[in-house]
Design a protein around this motif. Structure first.
Motif, mmCIF file in Angstrom:
data_model
loop_
_atom_site.group_PDB
_atom_site.id
_atom_site.type_symbol
_atom_site.label_atom_id
_atom_site.label_comp_id
_atom_site.label_asym_id
_atom_site.label_seq_id
_atom_site.Cartn_x
_atom_site.Cartn_y
_atom_site.Cartn_z
ATOM 1 N N TYR A 9 -19.533 -9.196 38.195
ATOM 2 C CA TYR A 9 -19.264 -8.263 39.295
ATOM 3 C C TYR A 9 -18.091 -8.778 40.124
ATOM 4 O O TYR A 9 -18.114 -9.922 40.588
ATOM 5 N N GLN A 10 -17.063 -7.947 40.310
ATOM 6 C CA GLN A 10 -15.937 -8.284 41.178
ATOM 7 C C GLN A 10 -16.326 -7.855 42.602
ATOM 8 O O GLN A 10 -16.642 -6.687 42.839
ATOM 9 N N VAL A 11 -16.314 -8.813 43.526
ATOM 10 C CA VAL A 11 -16.728 -8.544 44.906
ATOM 11 C C VAL A 11 -15.687 -9.096 45.882
ATOM 12 O O VAL A 11 -14.896 -9.968 45.540
ATOM 13 N N ILE A 59 -25.863 -13.240 35.916
ATOM 14 C CA ILE A 59 -25.271 -12.336 36.905
ATOM 15 C C ILE A 59 -24.222 -13.172 37.617
ATOM 16 O O ILE A 59 -24.543 -14.196 38.225
ATOM 17 N N THR A 62 -19.434 -6.300 31.248
ATOM 18 C CA THR A 62 -20.426 -7.032 30.481
ATOM 19 C C THR A 62 -19.712 -7.773 29.362
ATOM 20 O O THR A 62 -18.907 -7.185 28.632
ATOM 21 N N GLN A 94 -21.014 -13.263 40.225
ATOM 22 C CA GLN A 94 -20.171 -12.657 41.262
ATOM 23 C C GLN A 94 -18.842 -13.406 41.264
ATOM 24 O O GLN A 94 -18.823 -14.636 41.255
ATOM 25 N N GLU A 109 -15.914 -3.613 40.639
ATOM 26 C CA GLU A 109 -16.089 -3.259 39.234
ATOM 27 C C GLU A 109 -17.097 -4.212 38.606
ATOM 28 O O GLU A 109 -17.422 -5.253 39.162
ATOM 29 N N VAL A 110 -17.583 -3.817 37.441
ATOM 30 C CA VAL A 110 -18.530 -4.650 36.698
ATOM 31 C C VAL A 110 -18.126 -4.617 35.228
ATOM 32 O O VAL A 110 -17.637 -3.607 34.730
ATOM 33 N N ASP A 125 -20.779 -3.786 48.168
ATOM 34 C CA ASP A 125 -20.328 -3.025 47.009
ATOM 35 C C ASP A 125 -19.573 -3.937 46.053
ATOM 36 O O ASP A 125 -18.836 -4.827 46.482
ATOM 37 N N ALA A 126 -19.725 -3.675 44.763
ATOM 38 C CA ALA A 126 -18.923 -4.353 43.748
ATOM 39 C C ALA A 126 -17.769 -3.435 43.383
ATOM 40 O O ALA A 126 -17.966 -2.235 43.176
#
Length: 192
Positions: free
Chosen positions: A18-20, A95, A37, A97, A34-35, A31-32
């Motif tokens: 997750y880009q935060v 997960i 996998t 960040q 973008e995500v 909010d993230a």
């Protein structure tokens, strides 16, 4: 003389990145941006690196029913996954960040990577013996038993002792033929 076979025995993880803006604080919701996998896990990464480097390598490990992408990327990279078991549980995953400065925070869930049994170790090692290589890391359970079982067969044990934790102290490190360490793990093992 027959060429040594290589078995990479280890983790297979799905990495949810997750880009935060900043690493979430306790009690905070953000909010993230973008995500993504990705396929990962130290075991999978070692298998793919060996295969892409030209080794004839098989992988042993356990994935959940959600782990098809993990098997696919191994196959696409030339890794034999015939020894990988598919279990009803969830695959290991992280997960992650990543903030705008590139700093990260990681939560690791062991999932099916922690489902190794002695019966599975014996099955995975079938057909391997004197002079063959087993490449390990510390993201699956029963690492001491894997090391002992492989060494008893005359296999050369290669260990990346990462993540370094108290479970490494349970291993008979005299059975390890070669260590892959960075400077931090080297210090953790030697105290120097």
């Amino acid at each position: 003389m027959a060429q040594a076979k290589v078995l990479s025995f280890g983790s297979l993880n799905l990495d949810f990145v997750y880009q935060v803006d900043h690493i979430v604080l306790g009690g905070e919701t953000i909010d993230a941006g973008e995500v993504a996998t990705h396929c990962g896990g130290k075991g999978l990464n070692q298998s793919i690196a060996l295969a892409r480097g030209g080794a004839d390598v098989a992988h042993a490990g356990i994935v959940g029913v959600d782990g098809q992408a993990l098997l696919d990327i191994c196959r696409e990279s030339g890794v034999d996954v015939s020894r990988v078991h598919v279990d009803e549980g969830r695959s290991g995953h992280t997960i992650i960040q990543v903030d705008k400065h590139g700093q990260n925070s990681i939560i690791l869930f062991g999932g099916t990577n922690r489902g190794v049994t002695q019966a599975y170790i014996d099955e995975a090692l079938e057909g391997y013996g004197e002079g063959d290589l087993i490449v390990l890391q510390n993201e699956v359970n029963m690492l001491p038993q894997i090391i002992e079982s492989a060494a008893a067969r005359g296999m050369r044990v290669v260990l990346n002792p990462s993540p370094f934790d108290a479970r490494i102290d349970e291993c008979d490190l005299s059975r390890v033929w070669l260590f892959f360490v960075n400077e931090i793990e080297g210090e953790q093992i030697t105290g120097k």
